[in-house]
Design a protein around this motif. Structure first.
Motif, PDB file in Angstrom:
ATOM      1  N   VAL A 275       2.862 -10.330  12.593  1.00  0.00           N
ATOM      2  CA  VAL A 275       2.642  -9.899  11.212  1.00  0.00           C
ATOM      3  C   VAL A 275       1.617 -10.784  10.511  1.00  0.00           C
ATOM      4  CG1 VAL A 275       3.780  -9.659   8.956  1.00  0.00           C
ATOM      5  CG2 VAL A 275       4.871  -8.792  10.993  1.00  0.00           C
ATOM      6  N   SER A 276       1.629 -12.052  10.807  1.00  0.00           N
ATOM      7  CA  SER A 276       0.712 -12.953  10.114  1.00  0.00           C
ATOM      8  C   SER A 276      -0.743 -12.693  10.474  1.00  0.00           C
ATOM      9  CB  SER A 276       1.068 -14.406  10.421  1.00  0.00           C
ATOM     10  OG  SER A 276       0.900 -14.641  11.805  1.00  0.00           O
ATOM     11  N   SER A 277      -1.000 -12.074  11.607  1.00  0.00           N
ATOM     12  CA  SER A 277      -2.379 -11.806  12.002  1.00  0.00           C
ATOM     13  C   SER A 277      -2.876 -10.445  11.522  1.00  0.00           C
ATOM     14  CB  SER A 277      -2.530 -11.894  13.519  1.00  0.00           C
ATOM     15  OG  SER A 277      -1.751 -10.902  14.136  1.00  0.00           O
ATOM     16  N   LEU A 278      -1.998  -9.644  10.930  1.00  0.00           N
ATOM     17  CA  LEU A 278      -2.388  -8.336  10.414  1.00  0.00           C
ATOM     18  C   LEU A 278      -3.040  -8.480   9.035  1.00  0.00           C
ATOM     19  CD1 LEU A 278       0.768  -6.220  11.307  1.00  0.00           C
ATOM     20  CD2 LEU A 278      -1.428  -6.246  12.493  1.00  0.00           C
ATOM     21  N   PRO A 279      -3.999  -7.634   8.715  1.00  0.00           N
ATOM     22  CA  PRO A 279      -4.586  -7.704   7.370  1.00  0.00           C
ATOM     23  C   PRO A 279      -3.563  -7.238   6.336  1.00  0.00           C
ATOM     24  CG  PRO A 279      -5.449  -5.816   8.563  1.00  0.00           C
ATOM     25  CD  PRO A 279      -4.610  -6.595   9.512  1.00  0.00           C
ATOM     26  N   PRO A 280      -3.702  -7.743   5.122  1.00  0.00           N
ATOM     27  CA  PRO A 280      -2.742  -7.325   4.088  1.00  0.00           C
ATOM     28  C   PRO A 280      -2.850  -5.816   3.825  1.00  0.00           C
ATOM     29  CG  PRO A 280      -4.298  -8.942   3.221  1.00  0.00           C
ATOM     30  CD  PRO A 280      -4.658  -8.687   4.634  1.00  0.00           C
ATOM     31  N   ALA A 281      -1.751  -5.244   3.515  1.00  0.00           N
ATOM     32  CA  ALA A 281      -1.727  -3.803   3.256  1.00  0.00           C
ATOM     33  C   ALA A 281      -2.449  -3.508   1.948  1.00  0.00           C
ATOM     34  CB  ALA A 281      -0.296  -3.311   3.192  1.00  0.00           C
ATOM     35  N   GLN A 282      -3.181  -2.431   1.920  1.00  0.00           N
ATOM     36  CA  GLN A 282      -3.881  -2.011   0.720  1.00  0.00           C
ATOM     37  C   GLN A 282      -2.912  -1.188  -0.138  1.00  0.00           C
ATOM     38  OE1 GLN A 282      -6.958  -2.923  -0.094  1.00  0.00           O
ATOM     39  NE2 GLN A 282      -7.119  -4.093   1.800  1.00  0.00           N
ATOM     40  N   VAL A 283      -2.827  -1.572  -1.377  1.00  0.00           N
ATOM     41  CA  VAL A 283      -1.944  -0.866  -2.298  1.00  0.00           C
ATOM     42  C   VAL A 283      -2.722   0.301  -2.881  1.00  0.00           C
ATOM     43  CG1 VAL A 283      -0.564  -1.075  -4.400  1.00  0.00           C
ATOM     44  CG2 VAL A 283      -0.726  -2.982  -2.797  1.00  0.00           C
ATOM     45  N   GLN A 284      -2.185   1.449  -2.781  1.00  0.00           N
ATOM     46  CA  GLN A 284      -2.817   2.613  -3.367  1.00  0.00           C
ATOM     47  C   GLN A 284      -2.192   2.845  -4.734  1.00  0.00           C
ATOM     48  OE1 GLN A 284      -2.342   5.870  -0.703  1.00  0.00           O
ATOM     49  NE2 GLN A 284      -3.842   5.089   0.751  1.00  0.00           N
ATOM     50  N   SER A 285      -3.073   2.902  -5.701  1.00  0.00           N
ATOM     51  CA  SER A 285      -2.553   3.102  -7.052  1.00  0.00           C
ATOM     52  C   SER A 285      -2.381   4.592  -7.304  1.00  0.00           C
ATOM     53  CB  SER A 285      -3.498   2.494  -8.082  1.00  0.00           C
ATOM     54  OG  SER A 285      -4.723   3.199  -8.063  1.00  0.00           O
ATOM     55  N   LEU A 286      -1.406   4.889  -8.051  1.00  0.00           N
ATOM     56  CA  LEU A 286      -1.145   6.265  -8.423  1.00  0.00           C
ATOM     57  C   LEU A 286      -1.716   6.473  -9.834  1.00  0.00           C
ATOM     58  CD1 LEU A 286       2.463   6.756  -7.105  1.00  0.00           C
ATOM     59  CD2 LEU A 286       0.360   7.619  -6.133  1.00  0.00           C
ATOM     60  N   ASN A 287      -2.920   6.858  -9.898  1.00  0.00           N
ATOM     61  CA  ASN A 287      -3.574   7.106 -11.189  1.00  0.00           C
ATOM     62  C   ASN A 287      -3.183   8.510 -11.635  1.00  0.00           C
ATOM     63  OD1 ASN A 287      -5.227   7.287 -13.351  1.00  0.00           O
ATOM     64  ND2 ASN A 287      -7.121   6.846 -12.237  1.00  0.00           N
ATOM     65  N   PRO A 288      -2.614   8.623 -12.838  1.00  0.00           N
ATOM     66  CA  PRO A 288      -2.206   9.936 -13.291  1.00  0.00           C
ATOM     67  C   PRO A 288      -3.390  10.874 -13.505  1.00  0.00           C
ATOM     68  CG  PRO A 288      -1.535   8.249 -14.868  1.00  0.00           C
ATOM     69  CD  PRO A 288      -2.219   7.576 -13.733  1.00  0.00           C
TER      70      PRO A 288
END
Length: 179
Positions: free
Chosen positions: A160-173
């Protein structure tokens, strides 16, 4: 010269043990079981060939003994690993790394181990292959113990430490449209 008298060849204590007697009493006694008289006309080449064959046979037997020696070590190391348990502590780590180090050092010195048994009449290929196979088995036993202790990264969570951070998808209304 008489029987039992000293030989006057410059040695003060030399004795001539040849039997020049004509008495048949020594010839009448049968040879003991297992004793074979060698004929005087047997040449030295036959005797030396027999000695070389016996030495080659001895070297072959010793090479096979050396080749089978890691099996005893494998059983002992397996018992010690079983006694160490499956929790990570100093004793189990020491036993595990010993189980890894011994086969590695033995594999590095295969030529030195079989050097005393090298002969033109002795085939060392099969004993060497057995020696290598048993040491690879010991190495596999050590790797298995590392895995049971959880010291090998074999699960996805180990990486897990070698994986890139997950991209957060914003929920834009505003980006969402309803149909």
């Amino acid at each position: 010269m008489e029987k039992g008298k000293g030989v006057a060849m410059g040695r003060k204590w030399a004795v001539d043990f040849t039997d020049n007697s004509t008495a048949s009493s020594s010839r009448d006694i049968p040879d003991p079981p297992g004793f074979f008289r060698t004929s005087a006309d047997q040449d030295d080449s036959t005797v030396s060939r027999q000695k070389k064959d016996a030495e080659a046979n001895w070297k072959s037997q010793k090479a096979w003994e050396v080749a089978q020696a890691p099996f005893k070590n494998l059983l002992m190391m397996g018992f010690m690993m079983w006694m160490a348990g499956s929790t990570v502590h100093l004793f189990s780590i020491g036993i595990t790394f010993s189980a890894l180090w011994q086969p590695l050092s033995a594999l590095q010195g295969v030529g030195k181990v079989f050097a005393p048994y090298k002969d033109s009449k002795v085939d060392l290929l099969a004993p060497k292959l057995l020696f290598i196979a048993l040491n690879l088995g010991g190495l596999a036993l050590g790797v298995w113990k590392l895995n049971t202790l959880g010291l090998l990264p074999t699960h996805a969570s180990d990486w897990v430490s070698s994986l890139p951070p997950a991209q957060v998808q914003s929920l834009n209304p505003l980006a969402c449209t309803m149909s």
